[in-house]
Design a protein around this motif. Sequence first.
Motif, PDB file in Angstrom:
ATOM      1  N   SER A 226       0.949  -1.266  -0.038  1.00 37.40           N
ATOM      2  CA  SER A 226       0.016   0.320   0.310  1.00 37.40           C
ATOM      3  C   SER A 226       1.103   1.353   0.135  1.00 37.40           C
ATOM      4  O   SER A 226       1.796   1.398   0.669  1.00 37.40           O
ATOM      5  CB  SER A 226      -0.777   0.300   1.226  1.00 37.40           C
ATOM      6  N   CYS A 227      -0.143   1.882  -0.015  1.00 38.67           N
ATOM      7  CA  CYS A 227       0.725   3.244  -0.331  1.00 38.67           C
ATOM      8  C   CYS A 227       0.210   4.597   0.079  1.00 38.67           C
ATOM      9  O   CYS A 227      -0.716   4.770  -0.425  1.00 38.67           O
ATOM     10  CB  CYS A 227       2.185   3.550  -1.877  1.00 38.67           C
ATOM     11  N   GLY A 228       0.466   5.470   0.084  1.00 35.23           N
ATOM     12  CA  GLY A 228      -0.215   6.924   0.362  1.00 35.23           C
ATOM     13  C   GLY A 228       0.633   8.058  -1.181  1.00 35.23           C
ATOM     14  O   GLY A 228       1.666   8.246  -1.769  1.00 35.23           O
TER      15      GLY A 228
ATOM     16  N   SER B 247      -3.849   3.584  -0.139  1.00 34.80           N
ATOM     17  CA  SER B 247      -4.587   3.601   1.217  1.00 34.80           C
ATOM     18  C   SER B 247      -4.430   4.646   1.919  1.00 34.80           C
ATOM     19  O   SER B 247      -5.340   5.084   2.646  1.00 34.80           O
ATOM     20  CB  SER B 247      -3.466   2.304   2.385  1.00 34.80           C
ATOM     21  N   ASP B 248      -4.057   5.609   1.590  1.00 33.80           N
ATOM     22  CA  ASP B 248      -4.218   7.150   2.039  1.00 33.80           C
ATOM     23  C   ASP B 248      -3.866   7.765   1.128  1.00 33.80           C
ATOM     24  O   ASP B 248      -2.525   7.837   0.008  1.00 33.80           O
ATOM     25  CB  ASP B 248      -3.970   7.069   3.487  1.00 33.80           C
TER      26      ASP B 248
ATOM     27  N   LEU C 220      -1.989  11.967   1.303  1.00 37.44           N
ATOM     28  CA  LEU C 220      -1.346  13.335   2.028  1.00 37.44           C
ATOM     29  C   LEU C 220      -1.787  14.512   1.660  1.00 37.44           C
ATOM     30  O   LEU C 220      -1.797  15.568   2.222  1.00 37.44           O
ATOM     31  CB  LEU C 220      -0.173  13.331   1.674  1.00 37.44           C
TER      32      LEU C 220
HETATM   33  N1  HPA Z   1       3.627   6.601   3.312  1.00 35.07           N
HETATM   34  C1  HPA Z   1       4.859   5.823   3.383  1.00 35.07           C
HETATM   35  N2  HPA Z   1       4.259   4.601   3.684  1.00 35.07           N
HETATM   36  C2  HPA Z   1       2.963   4.654   3.077  1.00 35.07           C
HETATM   37  C3  HPA Z   1       1.731   5.677   3.627  1.00 35.07           C
HETATM   38  C4  HPA Z   1       2.220   7.053   3.356  1.00 35.07           C
HETATM   39  O1  HPA Z   1       1.806   7.698   3.554  1.00 35.07           O
HETATM   40  N3  HPA Z   1       0.942   4.989   3.622  1.00 35.07           N
HETATM   41  C5  HPA Z   1       0.759   3.789   3.142  1.00 35.07           C
HETATM   42  N4  HPA Z   1       1.800   3.198   3.151  1.00 35.07           N
END
Ligand code: HPA
Length: 236
Positions: A94-96, A207-208, A210
């Motif tokens: 997942s990543c932001g 997943s989110d 910023l």
């Molecule tokens: N930052 C780093 N890793 C992540 C984030 C994030 O905002 N969301 C999901 N993995």
Amino acid sequence: MTIPTPHINVSEKGIIAETVLMPGDPLRAKFIAETYLDNPVEFNNVRNMFGYTGSYKGKKISIMGSGMGMPSIGIYSYELIHFYGVKNIIRIGSCGAIQEDIKIRDIVIGISASTNSNYASQYELPGTFAPTASWTLAKKAIDMAESKGIPTRVGNILSSDIFYDDDPDTWRKWARMGVLAIEMEAAALYMNAARAGANALCILTVSDSLVSHEVTTSEERQTSFTNMMEIALELA
Ligand code: HPA
């Protein structure tokens, strides 16, 4: 060093498939193996970093947790490639999002991974290295997503050593450079693969954000997760 390695308790080659999918969470690896694979067999439980081998549509594939962060995925991917003959590692995570037009649930494919980590210093290069995904794996993943009608965003991601940044606005500088999203593992994986002549790719669900501060509900996470898995499993 010989097998078993310090972090993977497997003493024979061939038990781990040539292609390994790596979610960060080892329990996610267990869930994926039990949900999607035929005849999954656990091969690792050292530090509860569970790994499984089974088959998907008749092709042998392994799934193993990577843990969080570059040191962790650095260890596991190194051992898999150098001691167990693994040729392809696909991180699924997942990543932001850090771009306004990237929304939660979107799928991001990291064709390159910028980083604030010092991981590349070990190679003593006379410049900066650009950690890059395998074009073969990336093209396959993109083609697969297109054929399934799953939209993806393909571009540069940031592998960060820092989740809780002292300056909450640091991400804006990466966003200005067109970076799509932040995660914490891909750059080390890409460097290990590059150094060893192996192939790596990172596929992420957002997943989110910023930018908008939205986060996914567990229901939403499930849909995008399923889409990501449909792409990743076809890479076996
Ligand atoms: N930052 C780093 N890793 C992540 C984030 C994030 O905002 N969301 C999901 N993995």
